[in-house]
Scaffold this motif. Structure first.
Motif, PDB file in Angstrom:
ATOM      1  N   ILE B  15       0.845  -1.207   0.000  1.00  0.00           N
ATOM      2  CA  ILE B  15       0.000   0.000   0.000  1.00  0.00           C
ATOM      3  C   ILE B  15       0.876   1.250   0.000  1.00  0.00           C
ATOM      4  CG2 ILE B  15      -1.604   1.360   1.420  1.00  0.00           C
ATOM      5  CD1 ILE B  15      -2.956  -1.288   2.209  1.00  0.00           C
ATOM      6  N   ARG B  16       1.944   1.203   0.818  1.00  0.00           N
ATOM      7  CA  ARG B  16       2.839   2.353   0.902  1.00  0.00           C
ATOM      8  C   ARG B  16       3.496   2.614  -0.460  1.00  0.00           C
ATOM      9  NH1 ARG B  16       4.968   1.022   5.642  1.00  0.00           N
ATOM     10  NH2 ARG B  16       6.744  -0.056   4.744  1.00  0.00           N
ATOM     11  N   TYR B  17       3.936   1.532  -1.094  1.00  0.00           N
ATOM     12  CA  TYR B  17       4.562   1.638  -2.412  1.00  0.00           C
ATOM     13  C   TYR B  17       3.568   2.216  -3.428  1.00  0.00           C
ATOM     14  CZ  TYR B  17       5.853   0.000  -7.062  1.00  0.00           C
ATOM     15  OH  TYR B  17       6.107  -0.061  -8.400  1.00  0.00           O
ATOM     16  N   SER B  18       2.319   1.734  -3.363  1.00  0.00           N
ATOM     17  CA  SER B  18       1.294   2.199  -4.318  1.00  0.00           C
ATOM     18  C   SER B  18       0.987   3.678  -4.113  1.00  0.00           C
ATOM     19  CB  SER B  18       0.007   1.382  -4.164  1.00  0.00           C
ATOM     20  OG  SER B  18       0.251   0.030  -4.447  1.00  0.00           O
ATOM     21  N   LEU B  19       0.987   4.103  -2.842  1.00  0.00           N
ATOM     22  CA  LEU B  19       0.713   5.512  -2.550  1.00  0.00           C
ATOM     23  C   LEU B  19       1.821   6.409  -3.113  1.00  0.00           C
ATOM     24  CD1 LEU B  19      -0.634   5.376   1.127  1.00  0.00           C
ATOM     25  CD2 LEU B  19      -1.903   5.918  -0.938  1.00  0.00           C
ATOM     26  N   VAL B  20       3.053   5.964  -2.910  1.00  0.00           N
ATOM     27  CA  VAL B  20       4.186   6.737  -3.437  1.00  0.00           C
ATOM     28  C   VAL B  20       4.089   6.827  -4.952  1.00  0.00           C
ATOM     29  CG1 VAL B  20       6.706   6.731  -3.730  1.00  0.00           C
ATOM     30  CG2 VAL B  20       5.694   6.187  -1.500  1.00  0.00           C
ATOM     31  N   ARG B  21       3.766   5.701  -5.567  1.00  0.00           N
ATOM     32  CA  ARG B  21       3.645   5.646  -7.032  1.00  0.00           C
ATOM     33  C   ARG B  21       2.526   6.560  -7.519  1.00  0.00           C
ATOM     34  NH1 ARG B  21       5.088   2.531 -11.396  1.00  0.00           N
ATOM     35  NH2 ARG B  21       3.386   2.286 -12.870  1.00  0.00           N
ATOM     36  N   ALA B  22       1.397   6.549  -6.790  1.00  0.00           N
ATOM     37  CA  ALA B  22       0.263   7.401  -7.182  1.00  0.00           C
ATOM     38  C   ALA B  22       0.662   8.872  -7.130  1.00  0.00           C
ATOM     39  CB  ALA B  22      -0.931   7.143  -6.267  1.00  0.00           C
ATOM     40  N   MET B  23       1.478   9.226  -6.139  1.00  0.00           N
ATOM     41  CA  MET B  23       1.894  10.622  -6.014  1.00  0.00           C
ATOM     42  C   MET B  23       2.949  11.000  -7.064  1.00  0.00           C
ATOM     43  SD  MET B  23       0.063  12.106  -3.866  1.00  0.00           S
ATOM     44  CE  MET B  23      -1.277  11.100  -4.425  1.00  0.00           C
ATOM     45  N   MET B  24       3.634   9.984  -7.572  1.00  0.00           N
ATOM     46  CA  MET B  24       4.597  10.240  -8.649  1.00  0.00           C
ATOM     47  C   MET B  24       3.880  10.560  -9.955  1.00  0.00           C
ATOM     48  SD  MET B  24       7.446   7.310  -7.964  1.00  0.00           S
ATOM     49  CE  MET B  24       8.181   7.395  -9.590  1.00  0.00           C
ATOM     50  N   PHE B  25       2.730   9.905 -10.158  1.00  0.00           N
ATOM     51  CA  PHE B  25       1.949  10.129 -11.387  1.00  0.00           C
ATOM     52  C   PHE B  25       0.636  10.801 -10.999  1.00  0.00           C
ATOM     53  CE2 PHE B  25       4.629   6.400 -12.095  1.00  0.00           C
ATOM     54  CZ  PHE B  25       5.315   6.795 -13.235  1.00  0.00           C
ATOM     55  N   ARG B  26       0.729  12.037 -10.500  1.00  0.00           N
ATOM     56  CA  ARG B  26      -0.457  12.719  -9.954  1.00  0.00           C
ATOM     57  C   ARG B  26      -1.527  12.977 -11.013  1.00  0.00           C
ATOM     58  NH1 ARG B  26       3.707  14.872  -6.867  1.00  0.00           N
ATOM     59  NH2 ARG B  26       4.208  16.439  -8.429  1.00  0.00           N
ATOM     60  N   GLY B  27      -1.089  13.327 -12.213  1.00  0.00           N
ATOM     61  CA  GLY B  27      -2.056  13.594 -13.291  1.00  0.00           C
ATOM     62  C   GLY B  27      -2.877  12.350 -13.586  1.00  0.00           C
ATOM     63  N   ASP B  28      -2.186  11.236 -13.639  1.00  0.00           N
ATOM     64  CA  ASP B  28      -2.832   9.953 -13.904  1.00  0.00           C
ATOM     65  C   ASP B  28      -3.840   9.608 -12.800  1.00  0.00           C
ATOM     66  OD1 ASP B  28      -2.845   7.934 -15.770  1.00  0.00           O
ATOM     67  OD2 ASP B  28      -1.736   6.586 -14.436  1.00  0.00           O
ATOM     68  N   PHE B  29      -3.376   9.840 -11.564  1.00  0.00           N
ATOM     69  CA  PHE B  29      -4.227   9.566 -10.399  1.00  0.00           C
ATOM     70  C   PHE B  29      -5.505  10.420 -10.457  1.00  0.00           C
ATOM     71  CE2 PHE B  29      -5.015  11.774  -6.301  1.00  0.00           C
ATOM     72  CZ  PHE B  29      -5.805  10.796  -5.710  1.00  0.00           C
ATOM     73  N   LEU B  30      -5.357  11.709 -10.760  1.00  0.00           N
ATOM     74  CA  LEU B  30      -6.521  12.600 -10.827  1.00  0.00           C
ATOM     75  C   LEU B  30      -7.466  12.187 -11.948  1.00  0.00           C
ATOM     76  CD1 LEU B  30      -4.908  16.093 -10.189  1.00  0.00           C
ATOM     77  CD2 LEU B  30      -6.572  14.921  -8.740  1.00  0.00           C
ATOM     78  N   MET B  31      -6.889  11.786 -13.062  1.00  0.00           N
ATOM     79  CA  MET B  31      -7.700  11.361 -14.213  1.00  0.00           C
ATOM     80  C   MET B  31      -8.537  10.128 -13.863  1.00  0.00           C
ATOM     81  SD  MET B  31      -8.121  12.437 -17.274  1.00  0.00           S
ATOM     82  CE  MET B  31      -9.111  11.844 -18.635  1.00  0.00           C
ATOM     83  N   TRP B  32      -7.909   9.150 -13.188  1.00  0.00           N
ATOM     84  CA  TRP B  32      -8.636   7.933 -12.819  1.00  0.00           C
ATOM     85  C   TRP B  32      -9.713   8.216 -11.774  1.00  0.00           C
ATOM     86  CZ3 TRP B  32      -9.532   3.829 -15.358  1.00  0.00           C
ATOM     87  CH2 TRP B  32      -8.604   3.342 -16.260  1.00  0.00           C
ATOM     88  N   ALA B  33      -9.382   9.118 -10.847  1.00  0.00           N
ATOM     89  CA  ALA B  33     -10.384   9.486  -9.841  1.00  0.00           C
ATOM     90  C   ALA B  33     -11.599  10.109 -10.532  1.00  0.00           C
ATOM     91  CB  ALA B  33      -9.778  10.458  -8.836  1.00  0.00           C
ATOM     92  N   LEU B  34     -11.320  10.925 -11.545  1.00  0.00           N
ATOM     93  CA  LEU B  34     -12.386  11.574 -12.315  1.00  0.00           C
ATOM     94  C   LEU B  34     -13.207  10.532 -13.080  1.00  0.00           C
ATOM     95  CD1 LEU B  34     -13.333  14.482 -13.058  1.00  0.00           C
ATOM     96  CD2 LEU B  34     -11.921  14.291 -15.109  1.00  0.00           C
ATOM     97  N   VAL B  35     -12.517   9.563 -13.644  1.00  0.00           N
ATOM     98  CA  VAL B  35     -13.199   8.489 -14.389  1.00  0.00           C
ATOM     99  C   VAL B  35     -14.193   7.772 -13.474  1.00  0.00           C
ATOM    100  CG1 VAL B  35     -12.840   6.213 -15.418  1.00  0.00           C
ATOM    101  CG2 VAL B  35     -11.371   8.102 -16.077  1.00  0.00           C
ATOM    102  N   GLU B  36     -13.713   7.410 -12.287  1.00  0.00           N
ATOM    103  CA  GLU B  36     -14.584   6.677 -11.350  1.00  0.00           C
ATOM    104  C   GLU B  36     -15.759   7.540 -10.908  1.00  0.00           C
ATOM    105  OE1 GLU B  36     -13.340   4.115  -8.517  1.00  0.00           O
ATOM    106  OE2 GLU B  36     -11.570   3.386  -9.551  1.00  0.00           O
ATOM    107  N   LEU B  37     -15.469   8.814 -10.672  1.00  0.00           N
ATOM    108  CA  LEU B  37     -16.523   9.738 -10.263  1.00  0.00           C
ATOM    109  C   LEU B  37     -17.588   9.840 -11.352  1.00  0.00           C
ATOM    110  CD1 LEU B  37     -17.351  11.769  -8.047  1.00  0.00           C
ATOM    111  CD2 LEU B  37     -16.143  13.527  -9.322  1.00  0.00           C
ATOM    112  N   PHE B  38     -17.146   9.881 -12.578  1.00  0.00           N
ATOM    113  CA  PHE B  38     -18.091   9.997 -13.690  1.00  0.00           C
ATOM    114  C   PHE B  38     -18.964   8.757 -13.791  1.00  0.00           C
ATOM    115  CE2 PHE B  38     -19.772  10.529 -17.882  1.00  0.00           C
ATOM    116  CZ  PHE B  38     -19.897  11.906 -17.996  1.00  0.00           C
ATOM    117  N   TRP B  39     -18.358   7.575 -13.639  1.00  0.00           N
ATOM    118  CA  TRP B  39     -19.143   6.329 -13.709  1.00  0.00           C
ATOM    119  C   TRP B  39     -20.163   6.265 -12.570  1.00  0.00           C
ATOM    120  CZ3 TRP B  39     -20.370   3.326 -17.455  1.00  0.00           C
ATOM    121  CH2 TRP B  39     -19.501   3.142 -18.528  1.00  0.00           C
ATOM    122  N   MET B  40     -19.760   6.784 -11.412  1.00  0.00           N
ATOM    123  CA  MET B  40     -20.712   6.814 -10.291  1.00  0.00           C
ATOM    124  C   MET B  40     -21.886   7.729 -10.643  1.00  0.00           C
ATOM    125  SD  MET B  40     -17.953   7.061  -7.219  1.00  0.00           S
ATOM    126  CE  MET B  40     -19.061   7.169  -5.844  1.00  0.00           C
TER     127      MET B  40
END
Lengths: 271, 265
Positions: B15-40
């Motif tokens: 989990i710690r590794y994944s969090l660090v990775r998510a923060m490395m690719f912040r644009g990607d993370f925001l895009m996926w969060a947006l995708v999920e929000l849209f599907w909801m």
């Protein structure tokens, strides 16, 4: 080798490749029946106690979803965007840059071959359940024939739009490392504005009007509505066909532009 | 016990590794969060459109339905956060042979396969799903007790396990097929039923989707708990099917594992 023979060979190879995954397509089609069961239950419950919703009886709405689902298997560019993306990322497109092959035409040939295989395989489970769901469905009466005539070119244009949108998303790989999120976001927009979640005519009129100017409307909703009698004004159908042709041309030009611009950024490496 | 603790530590490290990775690719993370929000939003929109044309679905009012859909979204966001990527990639890894990597790791294969990645974008939408549930509860003038909220949380946990088991059983089919392409669609096909009120299903559909497969109870039981209070029979059913389907999914995975003979990409 003539141009037609060249892409016919691609098409035939695509058929063979798709047939390797025939069981996956068959399983996917069978799973899609689950979606149909869900649709029948949800809308059946929504119609309880009333004869029509949005001016259409239950049978018309169920028919809409069945036709839509079948058309999805024949038209949806399910994997083309990912495959194009992979080919760009892995440098596989390099081989097309030195050969007399048009990459757009090559991918379009593969798209048609895959859609024929998935479409035909998807019909098998539908044919199995037809005796059970048939009495619940209702296609438009004979006087609707003129709309079927409009639906034929609409289906071809719909296929072209589906593919070209997927192609454009694939092209984004020239600029972005990962395009999956763009594709899934577009799928969500397409699901709503393409009428896959609910028939678009159930939306408020202003939203319906707005959606009819967007390309998503012409991906699935327009041909399905023509086939199932949800569009009953012939002049509106012809106007829709004209807008659809306009979108097909616009997207094609966009695809060409992205390819040309993308190649300027592309670096072919490796031996 | 020490084995359990060791695996828990591995999970926390992942989990710690994944969090660090998510923060490395912040644009990607925001895009996926947006995708999920849209599907909801798509799911909520469907409720809105249908209830523009009808007052009730199988006796459920608009906000009861919203509560049901919110509960389903809550469970699904948790699945997306903790398990979706891992199981989705299982299908690809078995085909390419990368699955060997998991077998060589010093841990239980199923655990290693299920916990390697953690998707923060799924988790950030959990509050949105919770907000939908709370909003619907307020519109229904519900005032759940602390015990009800605690049991609701437990039932959502059971729902998460059930979704995980459904997905694992479906993806494990890749051990028998040449590719997992398309088979994850079975999960989405089945979980659609969790957005249906139990009362909407009758006859064979009721037997299959309420009793034989757990796809309806997974969301109906927690939603009903908030709306109607405690129903001991329903709680027992939920606990029973959770244990049963998790055992089935694990058995399918291990049967598949015995068939696995590595592959080349």
């Amino acid at each position: 080798m003539s141009v037609v023979a060249k892409y016919r060979q691609v098409f035939l190879t695509g058929i063979q490749t798709s047939l390797v995954y025939r069981w996956n397509f068959a399983i996917r089609a069978t799973f899609s029946l689950l979606h149909l069961v869900y649709i029948f239950i949800l809308w059946g419950a929504a119609y309880a106690g009333q004869t029509d919703i949005g001016g259409f009886p239950l049978a018309a709405t169920l028919t809409y979803f069945v036709v839509l689902l079948i058309l999805q298997f024949f038209l949806s560019a399910a994997n083309d965007d990912y495959e194009i993306s992979e080919e760009i990322r892995n440098g596989l497109i390099n081989q097309f840059l030195t050969k007399p092959i048009n990459y757009f035409a090559y991918r379009l040939s593969l798209y048609f071959s895959a859609r024929i295989v998935t479409g035909v395989l998807s019909l098998l489970p539908f044919l199995c359940i037809l005796p059970f769901i048939g009495p619940k469905l209702a296609l438009p009466a004979g006087e609707h024939l003129a709309f079927y005539a409009v639906a034929a070119p609409a289906l071809l244009l719909s296929a072209f739009i589906q593919f070209t949108i997927a192609y454009c998303f694939g092209m984004l790989t020239f600029w972005f490392l990962e395009i999956q999120s763009f594709i899934i976001l577009s799928l969500a927009v397409e699901a709503v504005l393409g009428g896959q979640i609910f028939p678009l005519d159930l939306m408020p009129p202003w939203l319906y009007q707005l959606s009819s100017w967007l390309p998503y409307y012409y991906q699935m909703y327009f041909p399905t509505a023509l086939l199932t009698g949800r569009i009953t004004d012939l002049s509106a159908a012809l106007q829709g066909l004209a807008i659809q042709a306009g979108w097909a041309l616009t997207l094609f030009l966009l695809a060409r532009y992205l390819w040309t611009r993308g190649l300027r950024r592309h670096t072919a490496v490796g031996g | 016990m020490s084995a359990l603790l060791r695996h828990l530590r591995i999970w926390l490290a992942s989990i710690r590794y994944s969090l660090v990775r998510a923060m490395m690719f912040r644009g990607d993370f925001l895009m996926w969060a947006l995708v999920e929000l849209f599907w909801m939003s798509v799911n909520v929109l469907l409720v809105g459109v249908i209830y523009d044309h009808t007052d009730s679905i199988a006796g459920w009012s608009k906000y009861e339905m919203l509560l049901l859909v919110g509960t389903t979204l809550l469970v699904q966001r948790l699945l997306m956060a903790f398990f979706w990527s891992n199981l989705f990639e299982l299908g690809r890894n078995v085909r390419s042979g990368t699955f060997d990597f998991f077998l060589a790791q010093p841990g239980w294969p199923l655990f290693m396969v299920s916990t390697r990645k953690f998707d923060l974008d799924g988790l950030v939408n959990v509050p949105v799903a919770l907000a939908i549930v709370i909003y619907a509860a307020q519109r229904l003038h519900l005032d759940p007790s602390a015990a009800q909220i605690l049991v609701y949380a437990g039932l959502v946990g059971c729902g998460l396990i059930l979704h995980y088991a459904t997905l694992l059983a479906i993806i494990s089919l890749v051990f028998w097929l040449q590719s997992a392409k398309g088979i994850e669609g079975g999960y989405f096909g089945l979980t659609e039923f969790s957005r249906l009120p139990r009362e909407a299903l009758r006859g064979v559909a009721q037997v299959v989707f309420v009793y034989a497969l757990p796809v309806v109870v997974v969301s109906n039981v927690p939603a009903r708990l908030l709306i109607h209070g405690f129903e001991p029979a329903m709680l027992a059913l939920m606990a029973g099917v959770t244990v049963f389907w998790l055992a089935v999914a694990i058995a399918v995975f291990h049967a598949g594992l015995r068939r696995y003979s590595s592959a080349s990409s």
